[in-house]
Design an enzyme around this catalytic site. Structure first.
Site, short mmCIF file in Angstrom:
data_model
loop_
_atom_site.label_atom_id
_atom_site.label_comp_id
_atom_site.label_asym_id
_atom_site.label_seq_id
_atom_site.Cartn_x
_atom_site.Cartn_y
_atom_site.Cartn_z
N SER A 195 -7.01 3.38 2.75
CA SER A 195 -6.14 2.66 1.83
C SER A 195 -6.98 1.97 0.76
CB SER A 195 -5.28 1.65 2.58
OG SER A 195 -4.27 1.14 1.74
N LYS B 88 0.36 3.69 -2.88
CA LYS B 88 -0.63 4.76 -2.91
C LYS B 88 0.00 6.14 -2.67
CE LYS B 88 -4.48 1.78 -1.66
NZ LYS B 88 -3.87 0.53 -1.20
N SER C 21 0.80 -1.23 0.00
CA SER C 21 0.00 0.00 0.00
C SER C 21 0.83 1.28 0.00
CB SER C 21 -0.97 0.00 1.18
OG SER C 21 -2.06 -0.84 0.87
#
Length: 187
Positions: A125, A68, A65
């Site tokens: 997320s 991102k 993640s």
């Protein structure tokens, strides 16, 4: 060093309990060393760029993640350039809506404002929101991934390749702790 009688292997005469303890400590040390090699870390002074601590900082890792962060960087850049506004609708395609959790659950054909998509990435997320932003900014996920990698290079991130905007598993997507620190400081 001395040799045990009848043995050709040298060893230190420290006694059996101490030898077992030493063997156990060496085993623990080797296991800890192997485990440490799995992880990477870096601490950088954001004001000076000086590395204060690093461990495997240039070893390839899957960004998960943390990907991102680059999606957000390109979104903020598009906002700054006036390409989009906080109120610009982010449409959710069938592909965006179908992303696995964590997600915010916007149905295909619906949209949310860019600002909401940003908050969804930061607080949840959200894989669906990152995919939708990728399609909005890049036209397609593969094109946006190419944009992400190009931006990484322009920031000096030499050990990073992006294949998607959310960090879901892709063996062709990788980074380093040093590159993520570079992105974090830029972001």
């Amino acid at each position: 060093m001395r040799q045990a009688s009848g043995s050709t292997r040298p060893w230190v005469n420290i006694g059996r309990p101490a030898a077992l303890m030493l063997a156990a400590l060496l085993s623990v040390s080797l296991v800890a060393e192997a485990a440490a090699a799995k992880y990477a870390a870096i601490v950088v002074d954001a004001n000076t760029g000086k590395t204060l601590y690093s461990s495997n900082a240039d070893s390839r890792r899957y960004p998960a993640s943390l990907t991102k962060m680059m999606t957000l960087y390109l979104t903020f850049e598009a906002l700054q350039r006036g390409k989009i506004k906080k109120t610009t609708p982010v449409p959710f395609s069938v592909q965006a809506a179908a992303q696995p959790p964590t997600k915010i659950g916007v149905k295909a054909g619906k949209s949310i404002p860019v600002e909401t998509a940003i908050y969804a990435l930061i607080t949840r997320s959200a894989n669906d929101a990152s995919h939708a932003l990728a399609e909005l900014l890049g036209g397609s996920e593969p094109n946006f991934a190419r944009m992400m990698t190009a931006k990484a290079r322009s920031l000096g991130m030499k050990g990073t390749v992006f294949r998607n905007p959310h960090g879901l598993p892709d063996p062709g997507q990788f980074t380093t702790a040093r590159d993520m620190a570079t992105l974090g400081i830029a972001l």
